[in-house]
Design a protein around this motif. Structure first.
Motif, PDB file in Angstrom:
ATOM      1  N   ALA A   1      33.891  45.876  25.572  1.00  0.00           N
ATOM      2  CA  ALA A   1      34.188  44.488  25.947  1.00  0.00           C
ATOM      3  C   ALA A   1      35.259  44.462  27.029  1.00  0.00           C
ATOM      4  N   ALA A   2      36.303  45.276  26.852  1.00  0.00           N
ATOM      5  CA  ALA A   2      37.397  45.278  27.827  1.00  0.00           C
ATOM      6  C   ALA A   2      36.899  45.729  29.200  1.00  0.00           C
ATOM      7  N   VAL A   3      36.092  46.796  29.209  1.00  0.00           N
ATOM      8  CA  VAL A   3      35.592  47.295  30.490  1.00  0.00           C
ATOM      9  C   VAL A   3      34.649  46.271  31.122  1.00  0.00           C
ATOM     10  N   TYR A   4      33.781  45.685  30.301  1.00  0.00           N
ATOM     11  CA  TYR A   4      32.821  44.716  30.844  1.00  0.00           C
ATOM     12  C   TYR A   4      33.533  43.531  31.495  1.00  0.00           C
ATOM     13  N   ILE A   5      34.499  42.985  30.765  1.00  0.00           N
ATOM     14  CA  ILE A   5      35.225  41.819  31.289  1.00  0.00           C
ATOM     15  C   ILE A   5      35.977  42.198  32.569  1.00  0.00           C
ATOM     16  N   THR A   6      36.613  43.371  32.542  1.00  0.00           N
ATOM     17  CA  THR A   6      37.399  43.774  33.710  1.00  0.00           C
ATOM     18  C   THR A   6      36.525  43.966  34.941  1.00  0.00           C
ATOM     19  N   VAL A   7      35.430  44.726  34.795  1.00  0.00           N
ATOM     20  CA  VAL A   7      34.659  45.053  36.002  1.00  0.00           C
ATOM     21  C   VAL A   7      33.902  43.843  36.553  1.00  0.00           C
ATOM     22  N   ASN A   8      33.726  42.816  35.729  1.00  0.00           N
ATOM     23  CA  ASN A   8      33.054  41.621  36.236  1.00  0.00           C
ATOM     24  C   ASN A   8      34.030  40.535  36.674  1.00  0.00           C
ATOM     25  N   SER A   9      35.300  40.888  36.785  1.00  0.00           N
ATOM     26  CA  SER A   9      36.299  39.907  37.198  1.00  0.00           C
ATOM     27  C   SER A   9      36.778  40.224  38.609  1.00  0.00           C
ATOM     28  N   ARG A  10      37.757  39.459  39.063  1.00  0.00           N
ATOM     29  CA  ARG A  10      38.389  39.705  40.353  1.00  0.00           C
ATOM     30  C   ARG A  10      38.980  41.117  40.390  1.00  0.00           C
ATOM     31  N   ILE A  11      39.527  41.557  39.249  1.00  0.00           N
ATOM     32  CA  ILE A  11      40.083  42.912  39.171  1.00  0.00           C
ATOM     33  C   ILE A  11      39.005  43.947  39.496  1.00  0.00           C
TER      34      ILE A  11
ATOM     35  N   MET B   1      42.808  46.017  54.036  1.00  0.00           N
ATOM     36  CA  MET B   1      42.669  45.071  55.145  1.00  0.00           C
ATOM     37  C   MET B   1      42.142  43.705  54.708  1.00  0.00           C
ATOM     38  N   VAL B   2      41.542  43.622  53.526  1.00  0.00           N
ATOM     39  CA  VAL B   2      41.153  42.293  53.048  1.00  0.00           C
ATOM     40  C   VAL B   2      42.096  41.846  51.925  1.00  0.00           C
ATOM     41  N   GLY B   3      43.233  42.507  51.822  1.00  0.00           N
ATOM     42  CA  GLY B   3      44.273  41.991  50.923  1.00  0.00           C
ATOM     43  C   GLY B   3      44.341  42.631  49.542  1.00  0.00           C
ATOM     44  N   VAL B   4      43.614  43.750  49.351  1.00  0.00           N
ATOM     45  CA  VAL B   4      43.641  44.390  48.039  1.00  0.00           C
ATOM     46  C   VAL B   4      44.803  45.392  47.987  1.00  0.00           C
ATOM     47  N   ASN B   5      45.694  45.219  47.034  1.00  0.00           N
ATOM     48  CA  ASN B   5      46.766  46.189  46.806  1.00  0.00           C
ATOM     49  C   ASN B   5      46.145  47.344  46.019  1.00  0.00           C
ATOM     50  N   THR B   6      45.627  48.328  46.752  1.00  0.00           N
ATOM     51  CA  THR B   6      44.774  49.346  46.119  1.00  0.00           C
ATOM     52  C   THR B   6      45.516  50.134  45.043  1.00  0.00           C
ATOM     53  N   PHE B   7      46.799  50.411  45.251  1.00  0.00           N
ATOM     54  CA  PHE B   7      47.572  51.149  44.255  1.00  0.00           C
ATOM     55  C   PHE B   7      47.570  50.403  42.914  1.00  0.00           C
ATOM     56  N   LYS B   8      47.749  49.090  43.000  1.00  0.00           N
ATOM     57  CA  LYS B   8      47.771  48.268  41.777  1.00  0.00           C
ATOM     58  C   LYS B   8      46.453  48.388  41.012  1.00  0.00           C
ATOM     59  N   TYR B   9      45.329  48.355  41.716  1.00  0.00           N
ATOM     60  CA  TYR B   9      44.040  48.377  41.012  1.00  0.00           C
ATOM     61  C   TYR B   9      43.707  49.762  40.470  1.00  0.00           C
ATOM     62  N   LYS B  10      44.167  50.801  41.178  1.00  0.00           N
ATOM     63  CA  LYS B  10      44.000  52.152  40.636  1.00  0.00           C
ATOM     64  C   LYS B  10      44.811  52.283  39.348  1.00  0.00           C
ATOM     65  N   MET B  11      46.006  51.713  39.384  1.00  0.00           N
ATOM     66  CA  MET B  11      46.898  51.799  38.227  1.00  0.00           C
ATOM     67  C   MET B  11      46.305  51.015  37.042  1.00  0.00           C
ATOM     68  N   ILE B  12      45.823  49.816  37.285  1.00  0.00           N
ATOM     69  CA  ILE B  12      45.235  49.020  36.197  1.00  0.00           C
ATOM     70  C   ILE B  12      44.091  49.794  35.559  1.00  0.00           C
ATOM     71  N   ALA B  13      43.215  50.364  36.407  1.00  0.00           N
ATOM     72  CA  ALA B  13      42.065  51.111  35.883  1.00  0.00           C
ATOM     73  C   ALA B  13      42.541  52.298  35.055  1.00  0.00           C
TER      74      ALA B  13
END
Lengths: 243, 313
Positions: B163-173, B189-201
């Protein structure tokens, strides 16, 4: 009012000054062309403005703020978007998702995923990608990837758009369509800096042109002045005058 | 949208059916197989959110699985209630992820893969040296040992992870994660703080790997302390994700079912040689079916169409 102000910008790679003491401004609502021979530093200027490279000297101010040294994603969020000379859509994602990323992040993100998707679809309609919505971006032809990159950049809701050779590889009809499209984008309030080798197309839409050669600014003015400037003709436009 | 609704209904039916299994089935063997499937689904899906969706290849999943097992087992045996012990296991794993992620995810490229493999090797050797023996369950736990609560623990961990993975991958995150995977610079270049999203994952991934480890510690009556740290636990989730379909939600589920059943079959008939077979299957998958079982129908269609064209000419 100046939206972007570049002052004494310099960038060296080893002993080579790719950009040397370049200054120029871009007014709100303007389309400014950036031209010069290959290797004159146009793309480097873009890399510096968007934060992918760090300048050795000089400052970049945008909307009254000093953004020198900002990270690329912070610059995007402040309202600057770009396309790449060699297109870089997200290859494994669908066309729709590519644009949704722009819409979900960028300078103002949509409130919900539903809104993100709806607005992304609208942008795909606008850029003529309606029937490519669920195609994988990496499998698209070059023209479509170019359009997609433009749609993705616009999805971030930029105030300043940097376009790096969007005309390259297009046929004359597609070029005319692109020029018309970019004019409507400008009319919607987006300021632009355009790097382009297709001078005719460029001059037909720019208010002002900045000319670089070997990393230095050698001329600046309205297109008519630039096309008569002797130094510009000597280093770059020579062929164009006779063409 | 209708597709998605259908998917939810199917998922709900499957989960309810699985929850009812202990009422209908009495054979312990079936339970332990299902427990293993749940464990591998959790472990491989947790690898998938980081590796498949965000493009950060964790070659050291054993460290996160192992530390979850270690913390949960130590606390539980010391008398802490089991549900708190297992949560502590998940959190220890998250803390390890923060320590590794802060430096390693700032860099692009292969540093993260190499770093995680190093951490897993160090963890295995360290635990093996400090706790060289076997962890036995205390007598009071042995006396009440039953597979049924273990079954439900694994089921709950798996459903939560999915459930956690499903909700996460189908969201803005999720959009940020996939953009990061495909092209970090373009994503920025389109505004994604890539370090943050790697860390969340990484945090989500390590939390569920740690919970799976806790399940392992709860399930096994006795095992060598270092066992959940062995490199097998690094390679199995990767193998499963690639066989099932990397970067897809269903892939790791299908991969886990196939893996556990085949492993069981091979272990009975071939013994240790089953590892060799999976190694070969893995290589063939990467070479010929990069999208795994999930991509198989499209791949076959493509093959037949090509053959059809040749005949047509």
């Amino acid at each position: 009012m100046d939206l972007l102000k570049v002052e004494n910008l310099s960038k060296s790679f080893g002993a080579l000054w790719a950009v040397n003491n370049v200054s120029f401004t871009v007014g709100e609502g303007e389309i400014v062309g950036l031209i010069g021979p290959n290797g004159s530093g146009k793309s480097t200027v873009f890399q510096l403005i968007t934060g992918l490279l760090r300048a050795n000297r000089g400052t970049i101010s945008y909307d009254g703020k000093d953004i020198t040294g900002f990270k690329p994603y912070q610059i995007s969020r402040s309202g600057i978007a770009r396309t790449f000379q060699i297109v870089r859509p997200f290859p494994e994602m669908t066309t729709l998702k590519n644009v949704m990323v722009g819409r979900a992040f960028g300078s103002s993100s949509a409130r919900s995923m539903k809104e993100t998707e709806d607005e992304a679809r609208r942008l795909l309609d606008l850029t003529g990608l309606t029937d490519k919505v669920s195609a994988t971006a990496g499998h698209l032809g070059l023209i479509y990837r170019k359009k997609l990159e433009l749609a993705r950049a616009l999805a971030t809701k930029p105030k300043l758009l940097l376009l790096d050779e969007v005309m390259a590889g297009l046929n004359p009809t597609e070029m005319m369509e692109t020029v018309e499209f970019l004019k409507t984008v400008r009319n919607s309030g987006v300021t632009m800096i355009v790097v382009e080798h297709v001078i005719k197309a460029l001059f037909s839409m720019t208010d002002r042109v900045v000319v670089l050669n070997a990393g230095e600014k050698i001329a600046e003015g309205i297109p008519q002045e630039i096309s008569r400037n002797e130094e510009v003709i000597k280093v770059y436009l020579g062929d164009y005058e006779h063409a | 949208m209708a597709e998605r609704k259908k998917g939810f209904v199917v998922a709900a039916v499957v989960v309810i059916a699985l929850a009812l299994v202990p009422l209908v089935v009495a054979r312990e063997y079936v339970f332990s197989i299902l427990c293993m499937i749940f464990l591998y689904v959790t472990l491989s899906q947790s690898w998938n959110i980081l590796g498949g969706y965000t493009g950060q290849i964790n070659v050291g999943q054993a460290a996160f699985f192992g530390i979850g097992a270690l913390a949960a087992r130590l606390l539980w045996v010391a008398g802490v209630p089991f549900y708190l012990s297992i949560l502590a296991g998940g959190l220890s794993s998250v803390i390890l992820a923060i320590i590794i992620g802060l430096p390693a995810l700032k860099l692009r490229g292969h540093y993260f893969a190499i770093g995680t493999l190093a951490v897993a090797s160090i963890a295995q050797i360290t635990v093996g040296n400090i706790l060289p023996g076997i962890s036995f369950l205390p007598a009071q736990h042995m006396a009440t040992y039953s597979l049924i609560p273990r079954y439900y623990v694994f089921l709950i961990i798996m459903v939560t992870a999915l459930a956690a993975v499903y909700i996460t991958v189908n969201s803005r995150i999720g959009l940020g994660m996939e953009a990061t995977r495909d092209d970090e610079e373009a994503a920025q270049m389109v505004g994604v703080n890539t370090f943050k999203y790697k860390m969340i994952a990484f945090l989500i991934s390590s939390f569920f790997a740690g919970l799976a480890g806790g399940g392992f510690a709860y399930f096994n009556a006795s095992y060598y302390w270092y066992l959940p740290f062995t490199l097998m636990w690094c390679f199995e989730p990767i193998l499963i994700v690639f066989i099932g379909g990397v970067g897809s939600f269903i892939g790791p589920i299908i991969g886990s079912v196939c893996y556990v059943l085949l492993k069981e079959l091979f272990a009975l008939t071939l013994g240790e040689a089953n590892l060799l077979i999976f190694g070969i299957v893995f290589i063939l998958t990467i070479l010929f079916f990069p999208k795994g079982i999930i991509g198989l129908p499209a791949k076959l269609r493509q093959l037949f169409r090509r053959r059809g064209n040749v005949v047509g000419r």
